[in-house]
Scaffold this active site. Structure first.
Site, mmCIF file in Angstrom:
data_model
loop_
_atom_site.group_PDB
_atom_site.id
_atom_site.type_symbol
_atom_site.label_atom_id
_atom_site.label_comp_id
_atom_site.label_asym_id
_atom_site.label_seq_id
_atom_site.Cartn_x
_atom_site.Cartn_y
_atom_site.Cartn_z
ATOM 1 N N ARG A 36 37.282 61.469 34.592
ATOM 2 C CA ARG A 36 36.252 61.503 35.635
ATOM 3 C C ARG A 36 35.611 62.884 35.762
ATOM 4 O O ARG A 36 34.421 62.983 36.072
ATOM 5 C CB ARG A 36 36.861 61.087 36.973
ATOM 6 C CG ARG A 36 37.083 59.594 37.000
ATOM 7 C CD ARG A 36 37.657 59.145 38.303
ATOM 8 N NE ARG A 36 37.619 57.683 38.362
ATOM 9 C CZ ARG A 36 38.298 56.955 39.228
ATOM 10 N NH1 ARG A 36 39.061 57.550 40.130
ATOM 11 N NH2 ARG A 36 38.207 55.654 39.218
ATOM 12 N N LYS A 197 42.753 36.830 40.124
ATOM 13 C CA LYS A 197 42.376 35.927 41.216
ATOM 14 C C LYS A 197 40.923 35.481 41.188
ATOM 15 O O LYS A 197 40.031 36.297 40.998
ATOM 16 C CB LYS A 197 42.599 36.639 42.548
ATOM 17 C CG LYS A 197 44.039 36.964 42.851
ATOM 18 C CD LYS A 197 44.042 37.670 44.167
ATOM 19 C CE LYS A 197 45.428 37.971 44.681
ATOM 20 N NZ LYS A 197 45.288 38.722 45.945
ATOM 21 N N GLY A 347 38.110 48.033 36.858
ATOM 22 C CA GLY A 347 39.088 49.075 36.518
ATOM 23 C C GLY A 347 40.064 48.639 35.437
ATOM 24 O O GLY A 347 40.280 49.354 34.454
ATOM 25 N N GLY A 370 35.532 48.858 41.848
ATOM 26 C CA GLY A 370 34.958 48.074 42.946
ATOM 27 C C GLY A 370 33.440 48.122 42.973
ATOM 28 O O GLY A 370 32.780 47.120 43.261
#
Ligand code: ADP
Ligand code: MG
Length: 390
Positions: A36, A197, A347, A370
């Site tokens: 990052r 999910k 991610g 996200g």
């Protein structure tokens, strides 16, 4: 992209306040992965080359408004100094008189790192006071923190109310690629969705049903679709509470949704469990699906072979366990060989393509977990929305 970037403003002699995503993994005070920090270098170097001084801010971990020494950005400042081959000054706090004086004393080409923005409760609450104190430090705001662009915090959204606000190169690249996945993709456009999910991804499926030509479903989320169709799923992960939604999506999708035809099942949730390949109609009680099977991989590869654009979110199996990572890696390698725009969001998906060794052979691996998911859902990201239009 319809937002202004650092190239659209005059930075010479200015104090630039830049929001980066320096939320790096730390182990006993040492940075274990500097991806990052490196991702922010092009924007940082460009700003300094323009003859500006630079004030950097980021959050790190979850200090919840407390000043926790173990979540100080000091190690990041030191590491960045090495990468830039010049000193990076460390501020004693995020805002306040002393920090303000340090910011005002900066000379063109100099860099100051502010302390963790989340040391102050005003960051996440996006209080006008905290945003104003941050904004007072600079004269232009640059946002290059794509990973937090889906949050309206003081350092991402609040400051834009007080300063001219533009995007850095990283955000520019994210919007260019993710924008193709949600805007006007080259066709056929194939979307691959997986992960644990369905409930996490209902918004993405709905948005992609309107945009994609095919949606290939893998991972644990396929189980809920199967159960909705009346198949026995044994001990597989199934979300009973969204069975009606899954049913509805299948009905709405026509032949757009492509579900697996076979699976790797295991007798326990463990890498060394006993495993076998079965058709999805033949999952027995006591067994659970942990990966898609070889027939499904072949089917998916065939559909992918015709694609001009591919967006992928969510692993095909429990790729953290080597015995159930095969299909995820096979799909990653297949994408790497396509003559198509290939975009990876999420991610875990990003780490899967890295583990498969093909992260530099796909068109774009999003840096925002996200944030990329919300983008794929078609939501507007407040940190980007707040930047100036071209
Ligand atoms: P991303 O972070 O890329 O958006 P998700 O977080 O939605 O992806 O999903 C990743 C997780 O899904 C992984 O931890 C993986 O182990 C899990 N997963 C994939 N397939 C299955 C499965 N069949 N059963 C249980 N978990 C699964
Ligand atoms: Mg995840």
């Amino acid at each position: 992209m319809n937002k202004k970037t650092v190239r659209d403003v005059d930075l010479k002699g200015k104090r630039v306040l830049m929001r980066a995503d320096f939320n790096v993994p730390l182990k006993e005070g040492a940075i274990t992965d500097d991806t990052r920090i490196r991702a922010a270098l092009p924007t940082i170097e460009y700003i300094l080359e323009q003859g500006a001084s630079l004030i950097l801010m980021s959050h790190l971990g979850r200090p919840k408004g407390q000043k926790l020494p173990e979540l100080s950005l000091k190690p990041v400042a030191e590491h960045l100094g090495k990468l830039l081959e010049q000193p990076v000054k460390m501020a004693p706090d995020t805002v306040g008189d002393e920090v303000q004086a340090m910011a005002e004393a900066l000379q063109p080409g100099e860099v100051l790192m502010l302390e963790n923005t989340r040391f102050h409760a005003g960051e996440k609450k996006n209080t006008p006071e905290f945003a104003e104190q941050l904004a007072a430090l600079g004269e232009i705001f640059v946002n290059d923190a794509f990973g937090t662009a889906h949050r309206a915090h003081a350092s991402t959204e609040g400051v834009t109310k007080h300063l001219p606000a533009v995007a850095g190169f990283l955000i520019g690249k994210e919007i260019d690629f993710l924008g193709q996945a949600t805007g006007e993709p080259g066709r056929p456009y194939v979307v691959i969705l997986g992960g644990a999910k369905v409930s996490d991804k209902i918004g993405v499926i709905q948005n992609m049903l309107a945009k994609a030509d095919k949606i290939l479903i893998g991972g644990g989320m396929a189980n809920t679709f199967f159960k909705a169709q009346g198949l026995e799923m044994g001990d597989s992960l199934v979300e009973d509470e969204v069975l009606p939604v899954a049913q509805e999506l299948i009905e709405k999708s026509g032949d757009k949704l492509v579900l697996p035809v076979d699976a790797i099942v295991a007798d326990a949730f463990a890498d060394d469990a006993e495993r076998k390949t079965v058709d999805v109609e033949n999952v027995e009680i006591g067994w659970r699906i942990l990966d898609i099977g070889p027939k499904t991989v072949a089917l998916f590869k065939e559909i992918l072979g015709t694609a001009k654009t591919v967006a992928w979110n969510g692993p095909m199996g429990v790729f953290e366990m080597p015995n159930f990572a095969k299909a995820t890696f096979a799909i990653a390698r297949a994408l790497a060989e396509l003559d198509a725009i290939t975009i990876i969001g999420g991610g875990d998906s990003a780490s899967a393509v890295k583990l498969a060794g093909v992260d530099d052979k796909v068109s774009h691996v999003s840096t925002g977990g996200g944030a990329s998911l919300e983008f794929l859902e078609g939501k507007t990201l407040p940190g980007i929305e707040a930047l100036e239009d071209k």
